[in-house]
Design an enzyme around this catalytic site. Structure first.
Site, mmCIF file in Angstrom:
data_model
loop_
_atom_site.group_PDB
_atom_site.id
_atom_site.type_symbol
_atom_site.label_atom_id
_atom_site.label_comp_id
_atom_site.label_asym_id
_atom_site.label_seq_id
_atom_site.Cartn_x
_atom_site.Cartn_y
_atom_site.Cartn_z
ATOM 1 C CE LYS A 75 40.667 65.554 69.238
ATOM 2 N NZ LYS A 75 39.777 65.125 68.061
ATOM 3 C CG ASP A 111 37.821 61.860 67.739
ATOM 4 O OD1 ASP A 111 36.782 62.000 68.046
ATOM 5 O OD2 ASP A 111 38.757 62.359 67.573
#
Length: 281
Positions: A75, A111
């Site tokens: 990420k 997210d």
């Protein structure tokens, strides 16, 4: 495994990470594509670590690939390899979504809005205070989400002074009033109307006995095994419980919107597919 293109002009997407075999993303995305009638779309998974990521990305044809989902440890590693990232991704220095478009490879973070969408689905749109268990990457995303719905202080329960300092720094960056407390006092978190548990499997199991008689809402980001002892105890007391599958579904919905350009993504079909995958069905 080579990310070779399918025949017939199909568009492709995939989830990358290491380890990746456990990922539910293929089940969720494939269920959505099927329900939407996107027969030419394909979604796979690839074991890719930080060292292999540049070569993997370099081998993808943007005419064939629509996007990628990223999990750990990619990420942050992906950011230097992209042509740009959204403000949401920049706010937590984490990208879980790559979209191939006319401007190149663009990174986003679904997210944070996915966590919010899951809360909104349960009618949680604002809280006067909140607590976060843990201080990892998911905790920073939780703080980013709370910056939009929490009107007061967030207390983060952490294991070390270094982690406490990190959470306070994230709070300053994200505009959240963060107070930190030691992990040995984590049961005090349950006085908050919303608790977001971001700890690894097993780390919060011992707190199940401390759930109060009338708990508020718990968002436990784990999804396997489910329910966690904490989630089970919370539910038994009548509290609202959200789990990792709720987060996975809603962040995937936002990815699919970006990959396909479609709206009205079939949340129920995705959730059912996730539950079937977790249950071995």
């Amino acid at each position: 495994m080579n990310p070779t293109a399918p025949s017939g002009g199909a568009r492709r997407a995939a989830v990358l990470g290491s380890p990746i075999a456990h990922s539910l993303s293929p089940a969720l995305h494939r269920a959505a594509y099927a329900a939407m009638g996107l027969g030419g779309w394909r979604y796979d998974r690839f074991e890719v670590d930080e060292a292999a990521l540049p070569a993997f990305l370099g081998g993808l044809d943007p005419a064939e690939w629509a996007g990628l989902s990223l999990t750990m440890p990619l990420k942050r590693a992906v950011i230097p390899l992209l042509d740009g990232i959204t403000p949401t991704a920049a706010s937590v220095e984490a990208v879980n979504t790559v979209v191939f478009g006319p401007d190149g490879r663009r990174g986003d973070n679904t997210d944070i809005p996915g966590l919010l969408a899951a809360l909104y689905e349960r009618g949680i749109t604002t809280v006067p205070s909140a607590a976060v268990l843990g201080a990892g990457a998911t905790a920073s995303s939780a703080l980013a989400a709370l910056s939009r719905i929490c009107t007061g202080e967030v207390t983060a329960y952490v294991r070390s002074a270094a982690r406490a300092a990190e959470m306070r720094q994230w709070g300053e960056r994200l505009g959240v009033a963060v107070r930190t407390a030691g992990w040995d006092g984590a049961a005090a978190a349950f006085d908050a109307p919303l608790v977001i548990a971001t700890t690894p499997a097993g780390a919060a199991d011992h707190l199940a006995d401390a759930v109060p008689q009338e708990p508020g809402a718990l968002f436990d980001v784990l999804y396997h095994p489910w329910p966690t002892p904490l989630a089970a105890a919370w539910s038994a007391r009548g509290g609202t419980v959200l789990g990792g599958l709720d987060l996975l579904v809603h962040q995937a919905v936002l990815q699919i919107e970006q990959y396909t350009g479609h709206t009205g993504i079939p949340v129920d079909a995705m959730r059912a597919a996730g539950e079937a995958a977790l249950g071995g069905g």
